[in-house]
Design a protein around this motif. Structure first.
Motif, PDB file in Angstrom:
ATOM      1  N   PRO A 218       0.821  -1.221   0.000  1.00 19.23           N
ATOM      2  CA  PRO A 218       0.000   0.000   0.000  1.00 19.23           C
ATOM      3  C   PRO A 218       0.851   1.265   0.000  1.00 19.23           C
ATOM      4  N   HIS A 219       0.385   2.257  -0.751  1.00 18.11           N
ATOM      5  CA  HIS A 219       1.024   3.569  -0.791  1.00 18.11           C
ATOM      6  C   HIS A 219       0.124   4.663  -0.217  1.00 18.11           C
ATOM      7  N   LYS A 220      -1.143   4.342  -0.059  1.00 11.08           N
ATOM      8  CA  LYS A 220      -2.055   5.312   0.536  1.00 11.08           C
ATOM      9  C   LYS A 220      -3.249   4.570   1.114  1.00 11.08           C
ATOM     10  N   GLY A 221      -3.936   5.232   2.040  1.00  9.34           N
ATOM     11  CA  GLY A 221      -5.130   4.658   2.628  1.00  9.34           C
ATOM     12  C   GLY A 221      -4.957   4.278   4.093  1.00  9.34           C
ATOM     13  N   TRP A 222      -6.023   3.717   4.658  1.00 14.00           N
ATOM     14  CA  TRP A 222      -6.065   3.281   6.049  1.00 14.00           C
ATOM     15  C   TRP A 222      -6.275   1.772   6.112  1.00 14.00           C
ATOM     16  N   ILE A 245      -8.248  -6.068  20.808  1.00  9.21           N
ATOM     17  CA  ILE A 245      -7.059  -5.625  20.082  1.00  9.21           C
ATOM     18  C   ILE A 245      -7.430  -4.515  19.106  1.00  9.21           C
ATOM     19  N   VAL A 246      -6.652  -3.448  19.122  1.00 10.70           N
ATOM     20  CA  VAL A 246      -6.818  -2.326  18.196  1.00 10.70           C
ATOM     21  C   VAL A 246      -5.541  -2.203  17.377  1.00 10.70           C
ATOM     22  N   ASP A 247      -5.685  -2.195  16.057  1.00  3.15           N
ATOM     23  CA  ASP A 247      -4.540  -2.104  15.141  1.00  3.15           C
ATOM     24  C   ASP A 247      -4.838  -0.999  14.132  1.00  3.15           C
ATOM     25  N   LEU A 248      -4.142   0.152  14.271  1.00  2.50           N
ATOM     26  CA  LEU A 248      -4.379   1.317  13.429  1.00  2.50           C
ATOM     27  C   LEU A 248      -3.183   1.527  12.510  1.00  2.50           C
ATOM     28  N   ARG A 249      -3.428   1.605  11.199  1.00  3.40           N
ATOM     29  CA  ARG A 249      -2.347   1.787  10.235  1.00  3.40           C
ATOM     30  C   ARG A 249      -2.730   2.857   9.208  1.00  3.40           C
ATOM     31  N   LYS A 250      -1.732   3.675   8.860  1.00  3.54           N
ATOM     32  CA  LYS A 250      -1.913   4.711   7.853  1.00  3.54           C
ATOM     33  C   LYS A 250      -0.758   4.643   6.863  1.00  3.54           C
ATOM     34  N   LYS A 255       6.855  10.395  -2.319  1.00  4.11           N
ATOM     35  CA  LYS A 255       7.110  10.876  -3.674  1.00  4.11           C
ATOM     36  C   LYS A 255       7.286   9.669  -4.581  1.00  4.11           C
ATOM     37  N   ARG A 256       6.766   9.783  -5.767  1.00  5.61           N
ATOM     38  CA  ARG A 256       6.841   8.712  -6.755  1.00  5.61           C
ATOM     39  C   ARG A 256       6.457   7.374  -6.129  1.00  5.61           C
ATOM     40  N   GLN A 257       7.400   6.413  -6.042  1.00  4.62           N
ATOM     41  CA  GLN A 257       7.099   5.082  -5.525  1.00  4.62           C
ATOM     42  C   GLN A 257       7.503   4.908  -4.067  1.00  4.62           C
ATOM     43  N   ASN A 258       7.826   5.996  -3.377  1.00  9.13           N
ATOM     44  CA  ASN A 258       8.206   5.916  -1.970  1.00  9.13           C
ATOM     45  C   ASN A 258       6.976   6.088  -1.088  1.00  9.13           C
ATOM     46  N   SER A 259       6.986   5.431   0.078  1.00  6.06           N
ATOM     47  CA  SER A 259       5.823   5.508   0.955  1.00  6.06           C
ATOM     48  C   SER A 259       6.256   5.403   2.412  1.00  6.06           C
ATOM     49  N   LEU A 260       5.355   5.856   3.277  1.00 10.54           N
ATOM     50  CA  LEU A 260       5.562   5.801   4.718  1.00 10.54           C
ATOM     51  C   LEU A 260       4.396   5.030   5.330  1.00 10.54           C
ATOM     52  N   ALA A 261       4.713   4.005   6.128  1.00 11.39           N
ATOM     53  CA  ALA A 261       3.700   3.205   6.814  1.00 11.39           C
ATOM     54  C   ALA A 261       3.800   3.467   8.314  1.00 11.39           C
ATOM     55  N   LEU A 262       2.651   3.761   8.940  1.00 15.23           N
ATOM     56  CA  LEU A 262       2.589   4.052  10.371  1.00 15.23           C
ATOM     57  C   LEU A 262       1.619   3.068  11.033  1.00 15.23           C
ATOM     58  N   GLN A 263       1.974   2.595  12.220  1.00 13.98           N
ATOM     59  CA  GLN A 263       1.114   1.652  12.945  1.00 13.98           C
ATOM     60  C   GLN A 263       1.099   1.970  14.432  1.00 13.98           C
ATOM     61  N   PHE A 309      11.290   2.668  -0.041  1.00 19.94           N
ATOM     62  CA  PHE A 309      11.633   3.311  -1.298  1.00 19.94           C
ATOM     63  C   PHE A 309      12.248   2.299  -2.261  1.00 19.94           C
ATOM     64  N   ARG A 310      12.049   2.580  -3.552  1.00 14.34           N
ATOM     65  CA  ARG A 310      12.576   1.709  -4.598  1.00 14.34           C
ATOM     66  C   ARG A 310      14.031   2.051  -4.870  1.00 14.34           C
TER      67      ARG A 310
END
Length: 377
Positions: A218-222, A245-250, A255-263, A309-310
């Motif tokens: 995933p690159h975007k969404g919840w 159990i609560v599991d929250l991810r964003k 930029k381009r094909q780079n992404s940030l995953a938060l949990q 990142f790629r």
């Protein structure tokens, strides 16, 4: 082992820097021929229905594990072209250098234009492991070996009621036979609930908000899940307790094909749960660099971030950090009790849908590396 991890990390870092430099020059040299060969190997072991590959895993909990994995990624024929998420069916058998034998299969099935989701998992295992005690003081324990033979089955069905919002029931069963303990050791002295085995059977409810653009990468969404389970004698369990159990991810595109995953992950367990089912941190999914279950108690929280990142073609890299703690009651949660860690890893995409092989180097209260499939967050 530490020298090996460090040397391997330096090797991959230098390889990545060279790959990025060659990509900037847009050359079709040795590095591209190497990637061509890797793609040909993936194509050779894949068919229209199944991919059968040697299974190699490594973590501090298992040591090196060898076996075989058959993986099928599919979509129902009648629903092609409707942006249906891919369904997966992996079947894995492993034998590790810690004398652990593990058989798992798990169906993740998407249908009805992503409005229906079914997950069913079966695991059979003979698993030598370690018990450190319960609570923060476990750090003072060197860890005591024990062996559990268990069978585990769970099934969860969810139906979409609003866009991205799913709700459905879940059932879970697990039976453990602890066949080997250290006579007069920590486990027999502490005698936590379930120290001589367990059988749990529970029914619950799962609420899920899922707007990911890709389930593998995933690159975007919840992806937010809340699950409540109630284990009772009525369902055949010999322990009565509940767990929330609560599991929250964003997921964010940088930029381009780079992404940030938060949990942000939270687990709350009532005080009648066996020690193998209370809240714990560590392992390959939560708090890499900490032995799984070294820290366990009634409640736990883990917060993780991973930047992806790629590097070149199907090769990618991640950098991650995390913090977590366990507590006997909610009042014990405190900023001073957090344990921290981080690391970096490599990814190689093996399917068009984005499924990755991953290799992670982690630093927590130990240095460790992990090898397996798919993303952690």
């Amino acid at each position: 082992m530490k020298k090996f991890c460090f040397s391997l990390g330096l090797f991959f870092c230098s390889f990545l820097l060279q790959a990025q430099e060659l990509e900037k020059k847009e050359t079709k040299g040795g590095i591209d021929r190497l990637f061509d060969f890797g793609d040909q190997v993936i194509d050779f072991i894949s068919s229209d229905k199944w991919t059968i590959i040697p299974a190699v895993v490594y973590s501090p909990e298992t040591n090196l594990g060898l076996g075989a994995r058959a993986l099928r990624i599919f979509r129902p024929q009648g629903e092609k072209g409707k942006n249906l998420r891919p369904s997966t069916l992996p079947i894995t058998f492993l034998y590790t250098f810690n004398n652990q034998s593990i058989f798992t299969t798990e169906l993740e099935w998407w249908a009805d234009e992503n409005k229906s989701y079914l997950n069913a998992r079966l695991e059979l295992s003979n698993f030598p492991f370690k018990y450190y005690g319960i609570g923060d003081f476990a750090a003072r324990s060197p860890g005591e070996p024990y062996t559990t033979r268990y069978a585990s089955f769970q099934i969860n069905y969810e139906r979409m009621f609003f866009k991205g919002l799913y709700l459905g029931p879940k059932y879970e069963f697990r039976a453990d036979d602890i066949s080997k303990r250290v006579e007069g050791g920590l486990l027999e002295t502490d005698r936590p609930l379930g120290y001589d085995g367990q059988r749990i059977s529970g029914l619950g409810l799962v609420l899920n908000y899922d707007t990911r653009d890709n389930i593998f990468q995933p690159h975007k969404g919840w992806f937010n899940r809340m699950g409540y389970m109630d284990y009772s004698n009525f369902l055949g369990s010999n322990f009565e307790f509940n767990q929330f159990i609560v599991d929250l991810r964003k997921y964010l595109t940088i930029k381009r094909q780079n992404s940030l995953a938060l949990q942000s992950w939270w687990s709350f367990t009532s005080d009648k749960a066996p020690f193998q089912n209370i809240s714990l941190i560590g392992g390959s999914d939560r708090m890499r660099g900490y032995f799984e279950g070294k820290y366990r108690d009634q409640h736990a929280m883990v917060h993780q971030a991973e930047y992806r990142f790629r590097v070149h073609r199907n090769l990618g890299m991640v950098v991650f950090g995390h913090m977590g703690q366990v507590a006997g009651n909610l009042q014990q949660f405190d900023w001073k009790r957090f344990k921290y860690g981080g690391g970096f890893g490599l990814r190689y995409k093996i399917t068009e849908d984005g499924l990755n092989i991953r290799l992670d180097f982690a630093f927590g209260d130990q240095r460790a590396f992990y090898f397996g499939l798919n993303e952690v967050i």
